[in-house]
Design a protein around this motif. Structure first.
Motif, PDB file in Angstrom:
ATOM      1  N   ASN A   1      -8.612   9.827   4.443  1.00  0.00           N
ATOM      2  CA  ASN A   1      -8.463  10.609   5.664  1.00  0.00           C
ATOM      3  C   ASN A   1      -9.233  11.922   5.505  1.00  0.00           C
ATOM      4  OD1 ASN A   1      -7.653  11.758   8.023  1.00  0.00           O
ATOM      5  ND2 ASN A   1      -5.470  11.789   7.559  1.00  0.00           N
TER       6      ASN A   1
ATOM      7  N   ARG B   1      -4.535   2.900  -3.720  1.00  0.00           N
ATOM      8  CA  ARG B   1      -5.182   1.992  -2.765  1.00  0.00           C
ATOM      9  C   ARG B   1      -6.634   1.733  -3.163  1.00  0.00           C
ATOM     10  NH1 ARG B   1      -2.940   3.752   3.270  1.00  0.00           N
ATOM     11  NH2 ARG B   1      -0.755   3.950   2.618  1.00  0.00           N
TER      12      ARG B   1
ATOM     13  N   GLY C   1      -8.072  13.366   1.895  1.00  0.00           N
ATOM     14  CA  GLY C   1      -7.111  12.740   0.999  1.00  0.00           C
ATOM     15  C   GLY C   1      -7.295  11.241   0.952  1.00  0.00           C
ATOM     16  N   MET C   2      -7.400  10.735  -0.276  1.00  0.00           N
ATOM     17  CA  MET C   2      -7.534   9.282  -0.450  1.00  0.00           C
ATOM     18  C   MET C   2      -6.557   8.844  -1.530  1.00  0.00           C
ATOM     19  SD  MET C   2     -10.746   6.826  -1.116  1.00  0.00           S
ATOM     20  CE  MET C   2     -11.697   7.868  -2.194  1.00  0.00           C
TER      21      MET C   2
ATOM     22  N   LEU D   1      -7.856   4.051   3.739  1.00  0.00           N
ATOM     23  CA  LEU D   1      -8.128   4.500   2.378  1.00  0.00           C
ATOM     24  C   LEU D   1      -8.221   6.019   2.317  1.00  0.00           C
ATOM     25  CD1 LEU D   1     -10.919   2.260   0.785  1.00  0.00           C
ATOM     26  CD2 LEU D   1      -8.514   2.419   0.164  1.00  0.00           C
TER      27      LEU D   1
ATOM     28  N   MET E   1      -3.194  11.607  -4.748  1.00  0.00           N
ATOM     29  CA  MET E   1      -4.137  11.748  -3.649  1.00  0.00           C
ATOM     30  C   MET E   1      -5.392  12.450  -4.157  1.00  0.00           C
ATOM     31  SD  MET E   1      -3.662  13.394   0.130  1.00  0.00           S
ATOM     32  CE  MET E   1      -2.203  12.511   0.643  1.00  0.00           C
TER      33      MET E   1
ATOM     34  N   ARG F   1       0.788  -1.224   0.000  1.00  0.00           N
ATOM     35  CA  ARG F   1       0.000   0.000   0.000  1.00  0.00           C
ATOM     36  C   ARG F   1       0.823   1.278   0.000  1.00  0.00           C
ATOM     37  NH1 ARG F   1       0.557  -1.709   5.167  1.00  0.00           N
ATOM     38  NH2 ARG F   1       0.570  -0.164   6.851  1.00  0.00           N
ATOM     39  N   HIS F   2       2.136   1.179  -0.042  1.00  0.00           N
ATOM     40  CA  HIS F   2       2.942   2.397  -0.044  1.00  0.00           C
ATOM     41  C   HIS F   2       3.713   2.583  -1.346  1.00  0.00           C
ATOM     42  CE1 HIS F   2       2.380   2.099   4.394  1.00  0.00           C
ATOM     43  NE2 HIS F   2       2.254   3.412   4.240  1.00  0.00           N
TER      44      HIS F   2
ATOM     45  N   ASN G   1      -1.430  -2.575  -4.301  1.00  0.00           N
ATOM     46  CA  ASN G   1      -1.414  -1.513  -5.297  1.00  0.00           C
ATOM     47  C   ASN G   1      -0.716  -1.908  -6.603  1.00  0.00           C
ATOM     48  OD1 ASN G   1      -2.494  -0.213  -3.142  1.00  0.00           O
ATOM     49  ND2 ASN G   1      -0.975   1.426  -3.014  1.00  0.00           N
TER      50      ASN G   1
HETATM   51  P1  ATP Z   1      -0.387   5.264   6.220  1.00  0.00           P
HETATM   52  O1  ATP Z   1      -0.406   5.368   7.719  1.00  0.00           O
HETATM   53  O2  ATP Z   1      -1.163   4.118   5.674  1.00  0.00           O
HETATM   54  O3  ATP Z   1       1.001   5.376   5.674  1.00  0.00           O
HETATM   55  P2  ATP Z   1      -0.924   8.079   6.172  1.00  0.00           P
HETATM   56  O4  ATP Z   1      -1.537   8.290   7.500  1.00  0.00           O
HETATM   57  O5  ATP Z   1       0.503   8.415   6.006  1.00  0.00           O
HETATM   58  O6  ATP Z   1      -1.164   6.575   5.688  1.00  0.00           O
HETATM   59  P3  ATP Z   1      -2.276  10.344   5.045  1.00  0.00           P
HETATM   60  O7  ATP Z   1      -1.136  11.237   5.310  1.00  0.00           O
HETATM   61  O8  ATP Z   1      -3.484  10.505   5.876  1.00  0.00           O
HETATM   62  O9  ATP Z   1      -1.802   8.828   5.066  1.00  0.00           O
HETATM   63  O10 ATP Z   1      -2.651  10.453   3.475  1.00  0.00           O
HETATM   64  C1  ATP Z   1      -3.961  10.325   2.965  1.00  0.00           C
HETATM   65  C2  ATP Z   1      -4.123   9.116   2.090  1.00  0.00           C
HETATM   66  O11 ATP Z   1      -3.104   9.030   1.108  1.00  0.00           O
HETATM   67  C3  ATP Z   1      -4.019   7.808   2.841  1.00  0.00           C
HETATM   68  O12 ATP Z   1      -5.242   7.479   3.419  1.00  0.00           O
HETATM   69  C4  ATP Z   1      -3.643   6.837   1.755  1.00  0.00           C
HETATM   70  O13 ATP Z   1      -4.771   6.399   1.046  1.00  0.00           O
HETATM   71  C5  ATP Z   1      -2.812   7.684   0.823  1.00  0.00           C
HETATM   72  N1  ATP Z   1      -1.379   7.468   1.046  1.00  0.00           N
HETATM   73  C6  ATP Z   1      -0.618   7.966   2.032  1.00  0.00           C
HETATM   74  N2  ATP Z   1       0.667   7.593   1.899  1.00  0.00           N
HETATM   75  C7  ATP Z   1       0.718   6.840   0.772  1.00  0.00           C
HETATM   76  C8  ATP Z   1       1.759   6.179   0.081  1.00  0.00           C
HETATM   77  N3  ATP Z   1       3.018   6.217   0.502  1.00  0.00           N
HETATM   78  N4  ATP Z   1       1.463   5.500  -1.054  1.00  0.00           N
HETATM   79  C9  ATP Z   1       0.183   5.434  -1.505  1.00  0.00           C
HETATM   80  N5  ATP Z   1      -0.833   6.046  -0.900  1.00  0.00           N
HETATM   81  C10 ATP Z   1      -0.592   6.746   0.224  1.00  0.00           C
END
Ligand code: ATP
Ligand code: MG
Length: 897
Positions: A208, A238, A233-234, A206, A93, A86-87, A249
């Protein structure tokens, strides 16, 4: 695959557009006018000033799909990439924003409808969704309760569910939507609260939703905002993984074409379904996307800031590329740029537009430059670190010692991060404190000696010295390495002339005479001791802070040292003898080099130390092994002739007439010293040399390599250094001979024989495996007929993917028309290859069969119409998955399964 990522992105934007939101394009990855931010990392970045009220826009609702990079800086997911599903470093976003317009109620209602409504939204199963809210955000909890049972609304603290723009400014609680991707969503023991915000991809965040509710001032006090805002942000990747049923992903249309590109470029097969051995594919794919997008937005590789992060991303991709067998003789990452562009056709690129095509070509060119650079330095670097990792493991240790790390860093110029990354990937740590201590020591010593040369110069100018001082007596024809009765004529401590220094103190001393050679002309400073009736000092360094003065940096060990004292000086004899041998050896080398390579092989610098000599010279092409051997022979002949080495001081003019070579970068006075080996070498030099060339003993080249464009560096040893080299090599050879139980002279032949035997055995194993698998030796399997089409099924344990392909080829070639499905479990993963004869590949494409089998394996599958592949991790699913082939075939043939 059903819905495409393009449709998913578009649905989000149009959903909010239809609800009064302005569709705003993504901003560049390089944040405009925000030096605090490395890269755009969230949708809200470009609206920062709108949220604080500093900037006004003619809309109060907006929606975007924002390009983000989370590598380097505060948000850093670089190390996750490849190992979670997922990263990404680069991702998109999706967001909706309210600038003082709607708040929690609408934000949650929009989010819920979009996620779950099958018509207007994505139609996700509500039973797989979880909501989280901030500890005391009862309002949000109550809003979710209209949609979700209470047990699936969880409360989290500051770390997960509170957001702030900075130390001061807007802040507020967040509320997130998480999604359970595992089997049996109705089973509470599987779809459990523990997985939310936990490890792994099974339940992942997914979306936030940030509610900007307060304004925080410098004292930390929070006052409610009159017009609260919303920022959400989504991750598109994902969401796409979920909607395409990919579970990660990478197995989505945002990656698969790119991964196929990597398969083509490397000839290696991708398994899918987060198979462990796929990590290099995932890393390369992610980094190729990120690098392409970053360069397209104007970031250029460099050694600092954004450029450095880009360089690290590139290098990580290249290192993982090496694991896939890429040797970079042909462009690798550049070959993936068109695949990335294709994925974003119509979104960020239009590859048919000349301007876009041009910018993509520039991206590829930049990547190629980096790749060539990397291939040059890294092959040596990575291999060195790799060797060390192996050594560490063999010794049963888990950490690379600080000295080794420092050597890679200092001698080979490998960046620390890279050493760390390579080590990490191989599962060992590095001794960072040890490394840092050495680095600090080096900094200190260079600081100390820099002070010696520059800042302290004035102190030496102010010293009142007698007419005769600093007379160098260290040449072998003078006092050589020992001198009694030298008089201390000046002392400087901390930049100030003093008359006495005490035990434990460090100071610089000037004597009337000295046998200590001050660093110069490439020759390092002598070290040694000074003694006097009730005292002793160590000489740490010797320099000329001003041309007339030889200053000895010394530490008084015992007693005290005063101006006027008479001291005995001693340089360890063999340290100096070896230095001299290396110095004369350097002159012979210089002369031999020019004879063999021509006079263009100019000297660019040299280092003469007791244990080695180093010589940098101009060369535009690599020196061949034959040339090096010839150079070595010429030098050794001069040594064996045992020629006298003459040293004469004469007027500059006379020296020039004799054809003396000038040392690079040295300044010469009116009178110069000429060092000559008759008929072979004549140079201006103030250094220490042997009396006759025979004292050098032997000369052996250790290495010769390119240092920078047009410069090569040659390293060699002489004298005892050559003897030591010989015995080290001998030890190695004896050890090998002992292991091989073969006399040394027969080792090459024995080695060759062994290799041939290994190859023969491998061939035999291969053919036995194939025989066994294709049925001649009895592998489990059967042939059935489905709707008139023969279906051959086999399970053959322990085959690699190429072997499996081989087997499917063999089986297919035995039938005129039909389908072959072969499966294996090998090294913890299961793989299936489906092959279809050409006459049937239109009606029953192998890719469709493999896709179905992949699903049944709990992984994924796909490929071409005649040959496709599927993979998963659970061996137990293999027989049932092969059964699926029959159902797939029926379905494709139009029969009801
Ligand atoms: P996680 O804890 O899963 O790393 P995050 O708390 O860092 O997520 P946010 O900063 O809230 O994520 O970002 C909003 C959204 O962006 C997340 O809900 C996720 O869907 C997506 N997102 C965040 N980091 C990544 C990433 N490195 N790769 C792909 N999608 C991401
Ligand atoms: Mg994160």
């Amino acid at each position: 695959m059903g819905v495409t990522s393009k449709e998913i992105r578009e649905r989000f934007l149009s959903y909010f557009e239809e609800r009064g939101h302005r569709r705003v394009p993504s901003s560049s990855l390089i944040p405009a006018e925000d030096p605090t931010l490395l890269f755009a990392n969230a949708g809200m970045n470009q609206f920062k000033d709108v949220f604080t009220g500093r900037e006004k826009r003619d809309y109060r609702r907006a929606t975007t799909s924002q390009k983000c990079v989370r590598a380097g800086g505060k948000h850093n997911d670089l190390d996750n990439v490849g190992y979670t599903g997922r990263h990404q470093t680069f991702f998109e976003m999706l967001g909706n924003f309210s600038f003082g317009d709607y708040f929690k109620k609408d934000a949650i209602a929009f989010a819920w409808e979009l996620m779950t409504d099958p018509e207007r939204g994505y139609g996700l199963a509500a039973e797989r969704l979880w909501a989280t809210v901030f500890t005391d955000d009862d309002e949000a909890a109550a809003l979710w309760a209209a949609h979700l049972p209470k047990e699936r609304i969880l409360r989290f603290g500051e770390e997960d569910n509170f957001w702030s723009m900075g130390e001061t400014g807007p802040c507020g609680p967040c509320s997130e939507i998480h999604y359970y991707q595992g089997p049996d969503p109705g089973d509470p023991s599987k779809n459990s609260a523990k997985l939310v915000n936990g490890e792994g991809d099974t339940t992942m965040e997914l979306w936030n939703l940030v509610f900007m509710q307060f304004e925080r001032d410098a004292s930390g006090k929070m006052t409610p905002l009159p017009k609260p805002s919303v920022d959400t942000g989504m991750g598109l990747e994902r969401l796409t993984a979920v909607l395409q049923g990919a579970n990660n992903n990478f197995d989505t249309d945002l990656f698969r074409p790119l991964i196929r590109g990597i398969e083509r470029a490397t000839g290696k097969a991708y398994v899918g379904g987060m198979a462990v051995e796929d990590a290099p594919f995932r890393v390369v794919a992610d980094h190729a996307r990120a690098a392409t997008m970053l360069i397209a937005d104007g970031v250029r590789p460099s050694n600092e800031g954004r450029g450095y992060v880009l360089r690290r991303i590139n290098r990580r991709a290249l290192r993982y590329g090496r694991r896939l067998g890429v040797d970079f003789t042909a462009p690798f990452l550049p070959s993936l740029v068109p695949e990335v562009a294709e994925i974003y056709r119509g979104v960020y690129f239009d590859p048919d537009r000349p301007a876009d095509a041009e910018s993509l070509r520039a991206v590829a060119a930049t990547l190629r430059d980096e790749e060539t650079r990397f291939a040059r330095t890294m092959s040596v670097g990575a291999d060195r670190v790799g060797e060390e990792v192996e050594r560490v493991r063999r010794q049963g240790e888990t950490r690379i010692p600080g000295e080794a790390v420092f050597r890679f860093y200092d001698t080979y110029g490998i960046p620390l991060e890279l050493i760390e990354e390579i080590a990490q990937d191989e599962g060992v740590a590095i001794d960072r404190p040890g490394f840092e201590a050495l680095l600090e020591r080096q900094r200190e010593s260079s600081r100390a000696s820099a002070k010696f040369a520059a800042a302290d110069a004035t102190a030496f100018e102010r010293l009142e010295l007698p007419d005769a001082h600093s007379v160098f007596r260290g040449y072998p024809e003078l006092d050589f390495v020992k001198l009694d009765g030298a008089k201390v004529v000046g002392l400087v401590k901390d930049g100030v002339p003093v008359s006495r220094v005490e035990a434990g103190q460090i100071a610089d001393a000037v004597a009337d005479r000295t046998v200590f050679y001050p660093e110069g002309g490439g020759q390092v400073a002598d070290t040694g001791v000074w003694t006097w009736p009730d005292g002793e000092a160590e000489v740490l360094d010797v320099q000329r802070p001003i041309p007339a003065v030889i200053a000895h940096r010394l530490r008084v060990v015992r007693g005290s040292l005063a101006v006027g004292a008479s001291v005995s000086q001693a340089v360890p004899e063999w340290v100096r003898r070896r230095t001299q041998a290396n110095h004369t050896g350097t002159h012979l080398l210089h002369a031999a080099l020019r004879r063999v390579l021509g006079t263009s092989a100019r000297q660019m610098g040299s280092l003469v130390a007791p244990d080695r000599l180093r010589f940098d010279y101009a060369a535009t092409t690599p020196t061949t092994a034959n040339q090096l051997a010839e150079i070595e022979r010429l030098v050794n002949e001069e040594i064996l002739r045992d020629q006298p080495v003459s040293k004469e001081t004469m007027a500059m003019e006379d020296a020039r007439r004799r054809g003396a070579d000038m040392f690079f970068g040295e300044k010469y006075g009116e009178r110069v010293r000429v060092v000559a080996v008759p008929g072979f070498s004549t140079e201006l030099c103030g250094g220490c040399h042997v009396g006759r060339t025979g004292e050098i003993g032997a000369f052996k080249i250790v290495s010769d390599r390119g240092l920078a464009a047009g410069v090569r560096r040659l390293e060699a040893v002489t004298s005892l250094g050559a003897v030591e080299l010989l015995s080290r090599d001998e030890e190695t050879l004896n050890a090998v001979a002992a292991v091989a139980q073969t006399p040394r002279e027969q080792l090459p032949q024995r080695w060759q024989e062994t290799q041939e035997r290994v190859r023969a055995l491998e061939r035999e194993v291969q053919s036995l495996k194939l025989k066994l698998a294709s049925g001649d030796g009895g592998a489990s399997g059967e042939t059935v007929e489905v709707g008139g089409v023969p279906l051959v099924r086999r399970i053959a344990p322990g085959l690699s993917i190429p072997e499996l392909r081989n087997l499917s080829d063999t089986l297919r070639s035995r039938i005129k028309s039909g389908v072959v499905v072969v499966g294996t479990a090998h090294e913890g993963k299961t793989s299936v290859v489906a092959a279809v004869t050409p006459d049937l590949s239109g009606r029953v494409p192998a890719s469709r069969i493999a896709a179905r089998i992949g699903k049944a394996l709990g992984g994924s599958g796909g490929g071409k119409a005649d040959l496709a592949q599927a993979g998963g991790k659970n061996e137990a699913l293999l027989p049932a998955a092969l059964e699926e082939a029959e159902a797939a075939l029926r379905e494709l043939l139009g029969e009801v399964a």
